[in-house]
Scaffold this active site. Structure first.
Site, PDB file in Angstrom:
ATOM      1  N   ARG A  98      10.276  35.197  34.748  1.00 18.18           N
ATOM      2  CA  ARG A  98       9.348  36.938  35.572  1.00 18.18           C
ATOM      3  C   ARG A  98      10.115  37.674  36.251  1.00 18.18           C
ATOM      4  O   ARG A  98      10.989  36.810  37.141  1.00 18.18           O
ATOM      5  CB  ARG A  98       8.108  36.057  36.006  1.00 18.18           C
ATOM      6  CG  ARG A  98       7.535  35.372  35.474  1.00 18.18           C
ATOM      7  CD  ARG A  98       6.397  36.099  34.163  1.00 18.18           C
ATOM      8  NE  ARG A  98       5.901  35.174  32.879  1.00 18.18           N
ATOM      9  CZ  ARG A  98       6.491  35.102  32.086  1.00 18.18           C
ATOM     10  NH1 ARG A  98       7.376  35.706  31.023  1.00 18.18           N
ATOM     11  NH2 ARG A  98       5.430  34.016  30.891  1.00 18.18           N
ATOM     12  N   HIS A 103       1.110  40.265  30.582  1.00 13.04           N
ATOM     13  CA  HIS A 103      -0.184  39.517  31.722  1.00 13.04           C
ATOM     14  C   HIS A 103      -0.045  40.783  31.879  1.00 13.04           C
ATOM     15  O   HIS A 103      -0.286  42.100  32.497  1.00 13.04           O
ATOM     16  CB  HIS A 103       1.351  39.444  32.817  1.00 13.04           C
ATOM     17  CG  HIS A 103       1.547  37.854  31.527  1.00 13.04           C
ATOM     18  ND1 HIS A 103       3.135  38.161  31.108  1.00 13.04           N
ATOM     19  CD2 HIS A 103       1.462  36.581  32.383  1.00 13.04           C
ATOM     20  CE1 HIS A 103       3.085  36.992  30.583  1.00 13.04           C
ATOM     21  NE2 HIS A 103       2.864  35.670  30.999  1.00 13.04           N
ATOM     22  N   ARG A 117      10.424  27.748  34.949  1.00 10.88           N
ATOM     23  CA  ARG A 117       9.993  28.664  35.369  1.00 10.88           C
ATOM     24  C   ARG A 117      11.499  29.562  36.605  1.00 10.88           C
ATOM     25  O   ARG A 117      11.332  28.913  37.904  1.00 10.88           O
ATOM     26  CB  ARG A 117       8.865  29.279  36.433  1.00 10.88           C
ATOM     27  CG  ARG A 117       7.988  29.145  35.286  1.00 10.88           C
ATOM     28  CD  ARG A 117       7.616  30.608  34.694  1.00 10.88           C
ATOM     29  NE  ARG A 117       7.249  31.962  36.147  1.00 10.88           N
ATOM     30  CZ  ARG A 117       5.973  31.860  36.174  1.00 10.88           C
ATOM     31  NH1 ARG A 117       4.854  31.506  35.714  1.00 10.88           N
ATOM     32  NH2 ARG A 117       5.783  32.926  37.328  1.00 10.88           N
ATOM     33  N   GLU A 130       7.071  24.704  30.332  1.00 11.81           N
ATOM     34  CA  GLU A 130       8.204  25.558  30.907  1.00 11.81           C
ATOM     35  C   GLU A 130       8.787  25.381  31.829  1.00 11.81           C
ATOM     36  O   GLU A 130       8.772  25.140  33.589  1.00 11.81           O
ATOM     37  CB  GLU A 130       7.247  26.426  30.917  1.00 11.81           C
ATOM     38  CG  GLU A 130       7.549  27.822  31.357  1.00 11.81           C
ATOM     39  CD  GLU A 130       6.513  29.003  31.207  1.00 11.81           C
ATOM     40  OE1 GLU A 130       6.410  30.238  31.365  1.00 11.81           O
ATOM     41  OE2 GLU A 130       5.176  28.130  31.866  1.00 11.81           O
ATOM     42  N   GLN A 143      -4.792  27.823  36.324  1.00 14.09           N
ATOM     43  CA  GLN A 143      -4.567  26.423  35.934  1.00 14.09           C
ATOM     44  C   GLN A 143      -4.323  25.032  36.351  1.00 14.09           C
ATOM     45  O   GLN A 143      -4.768  24.867  37.031  1.00 14.09           O
ATOM     46  CB  GLN A 143      -2.392  26.904  35.665  1.00 14.09           C
ATOM     47  CG  GLN A 143      -1.312  26.661  35.335  1.00 14.09           C
ATOM     48  CD  GLN A 143      -0.337  26.827  35.465  1.00 14.09           C
ATOM     49  OE1 GLN A 143       0.375  26.341  36.272  1.00 14.09           O
ATOM     50  NE2 GLN A 143       0.560  27.407  34.048  1.00 14.09           N
ATOM     51  N   ARG A 170      -8.508  27.714  28.710  1.00 12.51           N
ATOM     52  CA  ARG A 170      -7.173  26.898  28.679  1.00 12.51           C
ATOM     53  C   ARG A 170      -7.701  25.320  28.207  1.00 12.51           C
ATOM     54  O   ARG A 170      -5.782  24.898  27.345  1.00 12.51           O
ATOM     55  CB  ARG A 170      -6.794  26.254  30.248  1.00 12.51           C
ATOM     56  CG  ARG A 170      -6.181  28.064  30.957  1.00 12.51           C
ATOM     57  CD  ARG A 170      -5.378  27.151  32.044  1.00 12.51           C
ATOM     58  NE  ARG A 170      -5.315  29.131  32.874  1.00 12.51           N
ATOM     59  CZ  ARG A 170      -4.096  29.292  32.318  1.00 12.51           C
ATOM     60  NH1 ARG A 170      -3.366  28.551  32.401  1.00 12.51           N
ATOM     61  NH2 ARG A 170      -4.026  30.793  33.187  1.00 12.51           N
ATOM     62  N   LYS A 201       2.007  35.666  23.386  1.00 13.79           N
ATOM     63  CA  LYS A 201       0.715  35.329  24.498  1.00 13.79           C
ATOM     64  C   LYS A 201       0.853  36.507  25.011  1.00 13.79           C
ATOM     65  O   LYS A 201       0.623  37.042  25.514  1.00 13.79           O
ATOM     66  CB  LYS A 201       1.910  34.404  25.035  1.00 13.79           C
ATOM     67  CG  LYS A 201       1.286  33.940  26.416  1.00 13.79           C
ATOM     68  CD  LYS A 201       2.402  32.812  27.528  1.00 13.79           C
ATOM     69  CE  LYS A 201       1.872  32.516  28.736  1.00 13.79           C
ATOM     70  NZ  LYS A 201       2.956  32.357  29.612  1.00 13.79           N
TER      71      LYS A 201
END
Length: 213
Positions: A53, A108, A27, A25, A197, A172, A135
């Protein structure tokens, strides 16, 4: 499959990570880049998700421009926030579908995990936004909230449901066992893109241990 979230590195470092992993991913909100960098990153051999984002200093039209540029350069997935305007979502969706790029529509909540009826409505909102993958990423303040997030995998295999924070770490790991196409991991402990994470190396070790049981 583990998706490596790339943030706070140089473009050359990002490219090396992409070339070394099956899925990454990118960002864009946490990279310094230009037009040539977009072409370089998203035309790489391995699969990429482009994510940008919202921030206070970048407009929606600016984000849309770079997301579309990444799709045109070859991104395999694009992540769009479900709260985005209809025009934003429609323009990106139209470009993505024309290029064979899969659409992740994400939600989110950085403070809590909503109740199950709210989560069900959010999933419906994501799919009404024409996503390929919904998601859901919420802060987990208890193991009951983790269980609530993991229960969403009962709605099908086009869902990624993850808990943020220390308690959310279990989600996760469990997500891959419950049918998620992939889960997200950080480059290392210093470059996380979400609370809780897990470092990609640690996550791989944990998954190998589970397989060996």
């Amino acid at each position: 499959m583990i998706c490596i979230s790339i943030a706070d590195v140089t473009i050359d470092e990002a490219l090396n990570i992409i070339q070394s992993n099956e899925l990454s991913e990118v960002r864009l909100d946490r990279l310094v880049f230009n037009k040539d960098d977009i072409s370089k990153l998203f035309s790489a051999k391995n699969s990429t998700i482009v994510t940008y984002r919202p921030t206070e200093v970048v407009t929606e039209s600016e984000r849309k421009k770079w997301l579309i540029a990444a799709i045109n350069a070859g991104a395999q997935y694009v992540d769009i926030e479900v709260e985005s305007s209809d025009d934003f979502k429609n323009d990106i969706t139209r470009t993505a579908k024309s290029k064979g790029c899969k659409i992740i529509v994400s939600y989110h909540d950085y403070n809590k995990t909503p109740l199950i009826n709210e989560l069900e409505e959010i999933i419906k909102w994501c799919f009404d936004s024409k996503c390929d993958i919904a998601k859901i990423c919420c802060y987990a303040n208890s193991y009951e909230e983790c269980a609530r997030l993991l229960s969403l995998y009962g709605y099908g295999d086009s869902i990624i449901s993850i808990g943020m924070g220390n308690m959310g770490k279990i989600t996760r790991i469990a997500s891959l066992l419950l049918g998620a196409a992939f889960t997200y991991a950080s480059i290392d402990d210093r470059k996380k893109t979400a609370p809780g994470q897990i470092d990609s190396r640690k996550l791989k070790e944990i998954l190998e241990m589970i397989k060996a049981l």
